[in-house]
Scaffold this motif. Structure first.
Motif, PDB file in Angstrom:
ATOM      1  N   ASP A 225      18.738  -5.775  16.746  1.00  0.00           N
ATOM      2  CA  ASP A 225      19.668  -6.876  16.501  1.00  0.00           C
ATOM      3  C   ASP A 225      19.955  -7.088  15.016  1.00  0.00           C
ATOM      4  O   ASP A 225      20.678  -8.009  14.647  1.00  0.00           O
ATOM      5  N   LYS A 226      19.389  -6.235  14.168  1.00  0.00           N
ATOM      6  CA  LYS A 226      19.642  -6.248  12.716  1.00  0.00           C
ATOM      7  C   LYS A 226      19.372  -7.609  12.078  1.00  0.00           C
ATOM      8  O   LYS A 226      20.062  -8.028  11.162  1.00  0.00           O
ATOM      9  N   ASP A 227      18.322  -8.274  12.552  1.00  0.00           N
ATOM     10  CA  ASP A 227      17.985  -9.573  11.979  1.00  0.00           C
ATOM     11  C   ASP A 227      16.928  -9.465  10.878  1.00  0.00           C
ATOM     12  O   ASP A 227      16.492 -10.477  10.328  1.00  0.00           O
ATOM     13  N   GLY A 228      16.504  -8.242  10.562  1.00  0.00           N
ATOM     14  CA  GLY A 228      15.520  -8.047   9.504  1.00  0.00           C
ATOM     15  C   GLY A 228      14.085  -8.253   9.949  1.00  0.00           C
ATOM     16  O   GLY A 228      13.173  -8.228   9.126  1.00  0.00           O
ATOM     17  N   ARG A 229      13.892  -8.469  11.243  1.00  0.00           N
ATOM     18  CA  ARG A 229      12.549  -8.663  11.792  1.00  0.00           C
ATOM     19  C   ARG A 229      12.332  -7.686  12.933  1.00  0.00           C
ATOM     20  O   ARG A 229      13.279  -7.221  13.549  1.00  0.00           O
ATOM     21  N   ILE A 230      11.066  -7.390  13.216  1.00  0.00           N
ATOM     22  CA  ILE A 230      10.715  -6.512  14.326  1.00  0.00           C
ATOM     23  C   ILE A 230      10.111  -7.371  15.429  1.00  0.00           C
ATOM     24  O   ILE A 230       9.103  -8.052  15.221  1.00  0.00           O
ATOM     25  N   SER A 231      10.737  -7.337  16.584  1.00  0.00           N
ATOM     26  CA  SER A 231      10.235  -8.091  17.737  1.00  0.00           C
ATOM     27  C   SER A 231       9.234  -7.228  18.508  1.00  0.00           C
ATOM     28  O   SER A 231       9.066  -6.037  18.234  1.00  0.00           O
ATOM     29  N   LYS A 232       8.613  -7.834  19.503  1.00  0.00           N
ATOM     30  CA  LYS A 232       7.673  -7.095  20.347  1.00  0.00           C
ATOM     31  C   LYS A 232       8.388  -5.938  21.053  1.00  0.00           C
ATOM     32  O   LYS A 232       7.855  -4.832  21.126  1.00  0.00           O
ATOM     33  N   ASN A 233       9.596  -6.178  21.545  1.00  0.00           N
ATOM     34  CA  ASN A 233      10.340  -5.116  22.227  1.00  0.00           C
ATOM     35  C   ASN A 233      10.744  -4.003  21.269  1.00  0.00           C
ATOM     36  O   ASN A 233      10.723  -2.825  21.632  1.00  0.00           O
ATOM     37  N   GLU A 234      11.119  -4.362  20.051  1.00  0.00           N
ATOM     38  CA  GLU A 234      11.491  -3.353  19.058  1.00  0.00           C
ATOM     39  C   GLU A 234      10.274  -2.527  18.650  1.00  0.00           C
ATOM     40  O   GLU A 234      10.370  -1.308  18.483  1.00  0.00           O
ATOM     41  N   LEU A 235       9.120  -3.185  18.520  1.00  0.00           N
ATOM     42  CA  LEU A 235       7.892  -2.456  18.211  1.00  0.00           C
ATOM     43  C   LEU A 235       7.525  -1.530  19.370  1.00  0.00           C
ATOM     44  O   LEU A 235       7.089  -0.400  19.153  1.00  0.00           O
ATOM     45  N   ARG A 236       7.752  -1.986  20.588  1.00  0.00           N
ATOM     46  CA  ARG A 236       7.493  -1.143  21.759  1.00  0.00           C
ATOM     47  C   ARG A 236       8.340   0.126  21.704  1.00  0.00           C
ATOM     48  O   ARG A 236       7.849   1.221  21.972  1.00  0.00           O
ATOM     49  N   GLU A 237       9.597   0.009  21.327  1.00  0.00           N
ATOM     50  CA  GLU A 237      10.463   1.186  21.199  1.00  0.00           C
ATOM     51  C   GLU A 237       9.956   2.138  20.123  1.00  0.00           C
ATOM     52  O   GLU A 237      10.026   3.359  20.289  1.00  0.00           O
ATOM     53  N   ALA A 238       9.444   1.612  19.025  1.00  0.00           N
ATOM     54  CA  ALA A 238       8.870   2.459  17.973  1.00  0.00           C
ATOM     55  C   ALA A 238       7.648   3.207  18.494  1.00  0.00           C
ATOM     56  O   ALA A 238       7.456   4.387  18.197  1.00  0.00           O
ATOM     57  N   ILE A 239       6.837   2.532  19.290  1.00  0.00           N
ATOM     58  CA  ILE A 239       5.654   3.171  19.875  1.00  0.00           C
ATOM     59  C   ILE A 239       6.076   4.278  20.832  1.00  0.00           C
ATOM     60  O   ILE A 239       5.528   5.383  20.797  1.00  0.00           O
ATOM     61  N   TYR A 240       7.072   4.014  21.663  1.00  0.00           N
ATOM     62  CA  TYR A 240       7.600   5.048  22.556  1.00  0.00           C
ATOM     63  C   TYR A 240       8.103   6.254  21.766  1.00  0.00           C
ATOM     64  O   TYR A 240       7.901   7.393  22.161  1.00  0.00           O
TER      65      TYR A 240
END
Length: 95
Positions: free
Chosen positions: A31-46
């Protein structure tokens, strides 16, 4: 989203600088808000081939979210290094 690095260590960890790590992680800021959410971190882990991504992303947010807002902000990215080395197969090197 491939993880490009300088090298891979004998234990299979990808080596990158802190700046490279931050740039790579920001690619998951959907969402380009400058923060990493739990879902975004999950995608990085994947993206790193990690298993148990939902559980790890929950633990990652919980362990590095200093202000308790549920996101990893710019100021908290440095706190994510230990998590990344343990759960993302990344080693942050000082070049």
């Amino acid at each position: 989203m491939a993880l490009k690095t300088r090298s891979v260590t004998s234990d299979g960890k990808r080596v990158m600088t802190m700046e490279e790590f931050k740039r790579w992680l920001k690619k998951f800021d959907a969402d380009k808000d400058g923060r990493i959410s739990k879902n975004e971190l999950r995608e990085a882990i994947y993206a790193t081939g990690g298993r148990f991504a939902t559980w790890k992303s929950h633990r990652g947010i919980k362990s590095v979210d200093a202000n308790g807002n549920g996101f990893i902000d710019e100021g908290e990215l440095n706190n994510l290094v230990e998590f990344a080395e343990k759960h993302l197969g990344i080693r942050i090197a000082q070049f």
